[in-house]
Design an enzyme around this catalytic site. Structure first.
Site, PDB file in Angstrom:
ATOM      1  N   GLU A  97       0.818  -1.199   0.000  1.00  0.00           N
ATOM      2  CA  GLU A  97       0.000   0.000   0.000  1.00  0.00           C
ATOM      3  C   GLU A  97       0.856   1.255   0.000  1.00  0.00           C
ATOM      4  O   GLU A  97       1.973   1.270   0.513  1.00  0.00           O
ATOM      5  CB  GLU A  97      -0.937   0.010   1.212  1.00  0.00           C
ATOM      6  CG  GLU A  97      -2.076  -0.981   1.064  1.00  0.00           C
ATOM      7  CD  GLU A  97      -3.111  -0.847   2.155  1.00  0.00           C
ATOM      8  OE1 GLU A  97      -4.258  -1.260   1.921  1.00  0.00           O
ATOM      9  OE2 GLU A  97      -2.781  -0.344   3.235  1.00  0.00           O
ATOM     10  N   CYS A 153       4.137  -2.458  15.556  1.00  0.00           N
ATOM     11  CA  CYS A 153       3.872  -2.243  14.137  1.00  0.00           C
ATOM     12  C   CYS A 153       3.325  -3.515  13.500  1.00  0.00           C
ATOM     13  O   CYS A 153       3.876  -4.600  13.675  1.00  0.00           O
ATOM     14  CB  CYS A 153       5.158  -1.822  13.441  1.00  0.00           C
ATOM     15  SG  CYS A 153       4.975  -1.586  11.659  1.00  0.00           S
ATOM     16  N   GLY A 191       8.067  -2.018   5.367  1.00  0.00           N
ATOM     17  CA  GLY A 191       9.456  -2.387   5.173  1.00  0.00           C
ATOM     18  C   GLY A 191      10.451  -1.439   5.813  1.00  0.00           C
ATOM     19  O   GLY A 191      10.134  -0.307   6.194  1.00  0.00           O
ATOM     20  N   GLU A 192      11.683  -1.912   5.949  1.00  0.00           N
ATOM     21  CA  GLU A 192      12.826  -1.113   6.387  1.00  0.00           C
ATOM     22  C   GLU A 192      13.582  -0.702   5.127  1.00  0.00           C
ATOM     23  O   GLU A 192      14.251  -1.526   4.486  1.00  0.00           O
ATOM     24  CB  GLU A 192      13.720  -1.928   7.313  1.00  0.00           C
ATOM     25  CG  GLU A 192      15.132  -1.380   7.532  1.00  0.00           C
ATOM     26  CD  GLU A 192      15.163   0.064   8.007  1.00  0.00           C
ATOM     27  OE1 GLU A 192      15.786   0.895   7.300  1.00  0.00           O
ATOM     28  OE2 GLU A 192      14.587   0.366   9.076  1.00  0.00           O
ATOM     29  N   SER A 223      13.264   6.836   5.965  1.00  0.00           N
ATOM     30  CA  SER A 223      13.163   6.516   7.385  1.00  0.00           C
ATOM     31  C   SER A 223      13.811   5.170   7.677  1.00  0.00           C
ATOM     32  O   SER A 223      13.747   4.248   6.866  1.00  0.00           O
ATOM     33  CB  SER A 223      11.693   6.475   7.794  1.00  0.00           C
ATOM     34  OG  SER A 223      11.547   6.118   9.150  1.00  0.00           O
ATOM     35  N   SER A 246      13.704   6.251  13.322  1.00  0.00           N
ATOM     36  CA  SER A 246      12.639   5.725  14.174  1.00  0.00           C
ATOM     37  C   SER A 246      13.266   5.286  15.487  1.00  0.00           C
ATOM     38  O   SER A 246      13.818   4.186  15.593  1.00  0.00           O
ATOM     39  CB  SER A 246      11.948   4.549  13.476  1.00  0.00           C
ATOM     40  OG  SER A 246      11.280   4.986  12.312  1.00  0.00           O
ATOM     41  N   LEU A 247      13.160   6.117  16.505  1.00  0.00           N
ATOM     42  CA  LEU A 247      13.867   5.902  17.765  1.00  0.00           C
ATOM     43  C   LEU A 247      13.018   5.128  18.780  1.00  0.00           C
ATOM     44  O   LEU A 247      13.396   4.052  19.236  1.00  0.00           O
ATOM     45  CB  LEU A 247      14.290   7.251  18.351  1.00  0.00           C
ATOM     46  CG  LEU A 247      15.161   7.209  19.604  1.00  0.00           C
ATOM     47  CD1 LEU A 247      16.477   6.504  19.337  1.00  0.00           C
ATOM     48  CD2 LEU A 247      15.391   8.628  20.124  1.00  0.00           C
ATOM     49  N   HIS A 248      11.896   5.709  19.194  1.00  0.00           N
ATOM     50  CA  HIS A 248      10.855   5.052  19.997  1.00  0.00           C
ATOM     51  C   HIS A 248      11.215   4.747  21.451  1.00  0.00           C
ATOM     52  O   HIS A 248      10.366   4.245  22.193  1.00  0.00           O
ATOM     53  CB  HIS A 248      10.369   3.767  19.324  1.00  0.00           C
ATOM     54  CG  HIS A 248      10.014   3.940  17.884  1.00  0.00           C
ATOM     55  ND1 HIS A 248       9.249   4.995  17.423  1.00  0.00           N
ATOM     56  CD2 HIS A 248      10.332   3.197  16.781  1.00  0.00           C
ATOM     57  CE1 HIS A 248       9.106   4.884  16.101  1.00  0.00           C
ATOM     58  NE2 HIS A 248       9.748   3.822  15.695  1.00  0.00           N
ATOM     59  N   ASN A 322      -1.361   4.450  16.930  1.00  0.00           N
ATOM     60  CA  ASN A 322      -2.652   4.262  16.283  1.00  0.00           C
ATOM     61  C   ASN A 322      -3.159   2.841  16.514  1.00  0.00           C
ATOM     62  O   ASN A 322      -2.381   1.884  16.449  1.00  0.00           O
ATOM     63  CB  ASN A 322      -2.540   4.509  14.776  1.00  0.00           C
ATOM     64  CG  ASN A 322      -2.363   5.978  14.466  1.00  0.00           C
ATOM     65  OD1 ASN A 322      -3.275   6.779  14.668  1.00  0.00           O
ATOM     66  ND2 ASN A 322      -1.176   6.340  14.003  1.00  0.00           N
ATOM     67  N   CYS A 367      -0.242   5.689  10.745  1.00  0.00           N
ATOM     68  CA  CYS A 367       0.983   5.005  11.128  1.00  0.00           C
ATOM     69  C   CYS A 367       0.679   3.713  11.882  1.00  0.00           C
ATOM     70  O   CYS A 367      -0.042   3.707  12.870  1.00  0.00           O
ATOM     71  CB  CYS A 367       1.826   5.933  11.997  1.00  0.00           C
ATOM     72  SG  CYS A 367       3.432   5.263  12.442  1.00  0.00           S
TER      73      CYS A 367
END
Length: 399
Positions: A97, A153, A191-192, A223, A246-248, A322, A367
């Protein structure tokens, strides 16, 4: 590199493959430029419609390449009409998508739109983009699935199914351009991206090529959860392209529990790589932080995050989690008050910090929601108040 099924036709947007075929057939490189210049305007053009394309090239393209190897199975628009989600079927049968996020800031900045242009978002060609206008950002996927396994995710639940080719990545932009003109592209879908580095790099180069799509380099953002060798390789291969991390989590101990790849790329080494990247590029970096209630959103963690980023030239983007409609996920988003308190603490350390309010939740386009209905999906979303271009105005230029 994940293997791909061999197909009879490749995407014409795989520029490296077309260039190699032209060279082998003795077709002049100048015809490659003419081909893409024409296809960028007329993506469904027949080969004989490309000006001055020799018959040898036409026959070669007809035998080995298609204008588009992917098809749009579904196009959904959110109730607020600010998000459009495209479900694409690849020629190997797998699905990905892409999400288009629409922005209209004319009402709040009509004067600036009519009279002034922001120097902060001036393009490398010397023209300027104007604040307070209609624009669109496209979020693209780079893989089917993802091996990184981030616990919040949806994509992480399916593992890695395959890498997209450069052509399949670019085709997402081609399909999106049929919906609306695209001004920004973010690699924040499935994906990464840096695990499919060569294909992503080739796709980005075509997107920013002045004779093809002509996107500003800073308008394309890649990203990553932190694939350190590839982050540093971007310095040489993709100069001027924006980087998002993308730390988180603010500590290694917490990060490795929600971002498993942190075991391979520890936080101290990751931040050292960010420092090296910035020293070599003189660019600021986006930092993405998905907020998970009672996991990474308390006051102590806000102070830890502020201290970690203090003195670094970054823009921190807080993203309340989300909902993913699956029993595998037991997370919640923090309330607005908690998010605002977290933001306020981080700002005490001099960190530029924004909060992203997601678009497209009603069509699972925000997200963490992409392709959930079809068994796959990471996702991207954007702020209802500002998009990547607005935030990027703080990133352009030297540090």
């Amino acid at each position: 590199m994940v293997g791909r099924p061999i197909s009879r036709h490749s995407s014409v947007w795989d520029k490296a493959a077309v260039a190699a075929a032209f060279q082998e057939a003795g077709v002049k490189p100048s015809h490659l430029t003419s081909l893409y210049k024409h296809l960028a305007k007329y993506p469904e053009a027949a080969w004989d419609e490309v000006p001055n394309l020799p018959r040898t090239a036409m026959q070669l393209l007809d035998k080995k390449f298609h204008n588009l190897t992917s098809t749009v199975l579904q196009c959904q628009t959110s109730g607020s009409a600010d998000t459009t989600k495209l479900l694409l079927k690849l020629q190997n049968g797998m699905q990905v998508e892409a999400v288009i996020m629409h922005y209209d800031t004319t009402a709040s900045a009509r004067e600036e739109c009519d009279e002034t242009a922001s120097d902060d978002v001036a393009s490398t060609s010397g023209t300027s983009h104007v604040a307070g206008c209609q624009r669109a950002t496209l979020c693209v996927s780079s893989q089917v699935g993802c091996i990184m396994g981030c616990t919040f995710c949806a994509t992480g639940t399916m593992g890695i199914k395959g890498d997209l080719t450069a052509g399949e990545i670019v085709e997402q932009l081609v399909h999106a351009q049929r919906v609306t003109p695209i001004r920004n592209v973010v690699f924040m879908g499935m994906g990464e991206p840096l695990n499919n580095y060569n294909e992503v790099s080739s796709a980005v180069k075509m997107m920013v090529d002045p004779q093809v799509f002509a996107l500003r380099r800073s308008a394309v953002t890649v990203s990553t959860v932190g694939v350190i060798p590839r982050m540093l390789q971007m310095v040489e291969d993709l100069p001027g392209v924006s980087l998002a991390l993308s730390l988180h989590a603010p500590t290694q101990e917490l990060r490795k529990t929600i971002v498993p790849s942190a075991k391979s790329y520890p936080l101290d080494k990751l931040m050292a790589a960010v420092d090296k990247y910035q020293m070599q590029t003189r660019q600021k970096v986006f930092v993405e932080y998905v907020m998970l209630s009672k996991v990474n959103d308390n006051e102590e963690q806000a102070h830890q995050l502020g201290a970690l980023l203090q003195g670094r030239a970054v823009v921190l983007n807080l993203i309340p989690w989300n909902p993913v409609y699956s029993p595998e996920f037991d997370f919640e988003a923090p309330g607005n008050q908690q998010t605002e308190s977290f933001q306020a603490i981080v700002r005490q350390y001099g960190v530029h910090c924004t909060v992203r309010q997601e678009k497209g939740q009603d069509i699972s386009g925000a997200c963490g929601q992409l392709v959930v209905e079809y068994g796959a999906g990471k996702g991207c979303g954007s702020s209802t108040n500002s998009d990547m271009e607005d935030i990027a105005s703080t990133l352009i230029g030297t540090i």
